[in-house]
Design an enzyme around this catalytic site. Structure first.
Site, PDB file in Angstrom:
ATOM      1  N   SER A  88      58.826  65.343  16.525  1.00 35.12           N
ATOM      2  CA  SER A  88      58.089  64.121  16.185  1.00 35.12           C
ATOM      3  C   SER A  88      58.658  63.361  14.998  1.00 35.12           C
ATOM      4  CB  SER A  88      56.613  64.449  15.919  1.00 35.12           C
ATOM      5  OG  SER A  88      55.945  64.727  17.126  1.00 35.12           O
ATOM      6  N   LYS A  91      59.340  59.797  15.622  1.00 33.57           N
ATOM      7  CA  LYS A  91      58.349  58.728  15.478  1.00 33.57           C
ATOM      8  C   LYS A  91      58.551  57.902  14.218  1.00 33.57           C
ATOM      9  CE  LYS A  91      55.139  61.347  18.276  1.00 33.57           C
ATOM     10  NZ  LYS A  91      54.290  62.527  18.256  1.00 33.57           N
ATOM     11  N   SER A 151      50.363  61.468  14.554  1.00 31.44           N
ATOM     12  CA  SER A 151      51.545  61.822  15.351  1.00 31.44           C
ATOM     13  C   SER A 151      51.262  61.697  16.845  1.00 31.44           C
ATOM     14  CB  SER A 151      52.012  63.255  15.031  1.00 31.44           C
ATOM     15  OG  SER A 151      53.328  63.461  15.468  1.00 31.44           O
ATOM     16  N   LYS A 253      56.948  62.460   7.415  1.00 32.82           N
ATOM     17  CA  LYS A 253      56.577  62.848   8.775  1.00 32.82           C
ATOM     18  C   LYS A 253      56.893  64.310   9.052  1.00 32.82           C
ATOM     19  CE  LYS A 253      55.004  61.659  12.823  1.00 32.82           C
ATOM     20  NZ  LYS A 253      54.529  63.058  13.022  1.00 32.82           N
TER      21      LYS A 253
END
Length: 408
Positions: A88, A91, A151, A253
């Site tokens: 992720s 992202k 997320s 993140k």
């Protein structure tokens, strides 16, 4: 079920943060806790001290990096250029493209994004979701929070389709932006980071992307520090455990898949210096948090900001041929700060362009200045002309040609 999932996630985050203790009976310690503790104690540590005095910690992660934000200088790394599954962390590029689309007016924060069946998350518990209802609509700014804080795979797919028509088309935009930023070891296949053999990114590239977000998406960067976000009456916590334990951490993140392991990109600012860290393929949430803390502690304790030359100081006097003036002062084109080990002494030397000829415009690059320590280059910065130098008339140029011909 969604509410229970939210409660469990919040508890997991709290435990990883190290600052909270569950109080409900459902989180009571099991009878065999001592065996679990023995097993944990037998696990090799995720962080060990460096064998070299003052060196960076040794991390049990496949790749990692710590970068100075201001200069982009990598202070220490391991396997920084190896393309790995980013999970992720992908992202960050999805959110960056959304942020830049808002900045340029292509999107408005209140624009409504539709949730297709392809984007819809079915709530299986096998992936992270914002839990956007099928065929519903949500504002762009809520989608952005759903990507960054929760997320959400559904949020990422929905905005990809909204911007580019399909997720494949959006991946093309992602790769174009990655190329523009200089992310040379990255290839995106989707907007979420779900596993695909061709979907890769390196630790260095992800640090470059994080730096771009902090620099170019300043209006939206505070979202990366938000600890929780509620949408559709479902509250979810940010999975970055350091946001709960370190007030200097303000992003960015987390990521996790079985293939990618546990990943984390973080930024922290202390005493005017900002560092970016990247951890790829750690073996647990706790390990990626501990490894990040270790890198930040090492970086801030070992390095400091230095200003080798003041912006308004004349660095050198450049010779100019065929101009109304024979020389022009060379100065820094912009303020110059570099990150160096604490106590390190710097020396500077100017390297001017040879055979500089008029006309020379004020601000034109006419050389560079190099900072060295112990004879080794540390950093460099461009030198520019402090003033215009007009081209001389025909007779003066002819005379200068003669002087040059006879070596005077």
């Amino acid at each position: 079920m969604q509410a229970n999932r939210s409660l469990i996630l919040s508890a997991v985050l709290a435990i990883a943060a190290g600052g909270f203790v569950p109080s409900t009976a459902s989180f009571a310690a099991p009878q065999h806790a001592s065996k679990a503790a023995q097993k944990k104690a037998a696990t090799p540590p995720s962080v060990t001290p460096s064998a070299e005095p003052g060196g960076p910690p040794v991390l049990a992660a496949k790749a990692w990096l710590v970068m100075d934000y201001d200069s982009g200088q990598v202070l220490a790394s391991e396997n920084a250029d190896e393309p790995l599954p980013p999970a992720s962390l992908t992202k960050m590029m999805t959110s960056f493209l959304v942020e830049q689309s808002i900045r340029t007016g292509k999107l408005k924060q209140d624009d409504l994004v539709s949730v297709s069946e392809n984007a819809w998350c079915r709530g299986s518990g096998t992936e992270s979701c914002m839990y956007l209802p099928l065929n519903s609509q949500a504002k762009v700014i809520d989608i952005l929070r759903g990507i960054i804080v929760q997320s959400g795979n559904d949020a990422s797919k929905a905005i990809a389709e909204h911007i580019a028509g399909t997720e494949d088309n959006f991946a093309t935009l992602m790769n174009a932006e990655a190329k523009r930023l200089g992310m040379t070891q990255t290839h995106f296949v989707n907007a979420t980071g779900l596993p695909d053999p061709a979907h890769k990114a390196s630790a260095r590239d992800l640090a470059v992307l994080a730096r771009a977000i902090i620099r170019d998406s300043a209006d939206f960067y505070p979202i990366y520090a938000e600890r929780e976000f509620t949408f559709n009456k479902i509250k979810q916590g940010n999975r970055n455990a350091l946001l709960y334990t370190d007030p200097t951490v303000d992003g960015l993140k987390t990521g996790h898949t079985q293939e990618a392991g546990y990943c984390l990109v973080t930024s922290s600012k202390r005493n005017g210096m900002r560092l970016i860290t990247v951890i790829l393929n750690a073996n647990s949430m706790q390990a990626r948090a501990d490894q990040t803390r270790a890198l930040l502690s090492w970086g801030f304790s070992r390095f400091e900001k230095a200003t080798p030359i003041q912006p308004d100081a004349q660095v050198a006097l450049a010779k100019v041929s065929f101009g109304k003036a024979d020389t022009v002062p060379a100065v820094l084109g912009a303020p110059w700060t570099i990150t160096v080990p604490k106590g390190q002494k710097l020396e500077t030397a100017a390297q001017l362009n040879a055979d500089l000829e008029a006309p020379v415009a004020k601000g034109a690059v006419i050389g560079k200045v190099v900072a060295t320590s112990g004879g080794k280059p540390v950093a460099e910065a461009p030198l520019v002309a402090q003033a215009d130098v007009e081209r001389a008339g025909f007779l003066l140029r002819a005379w200068q040609h003669l002087l040059r011909l006879f070596g005077k």
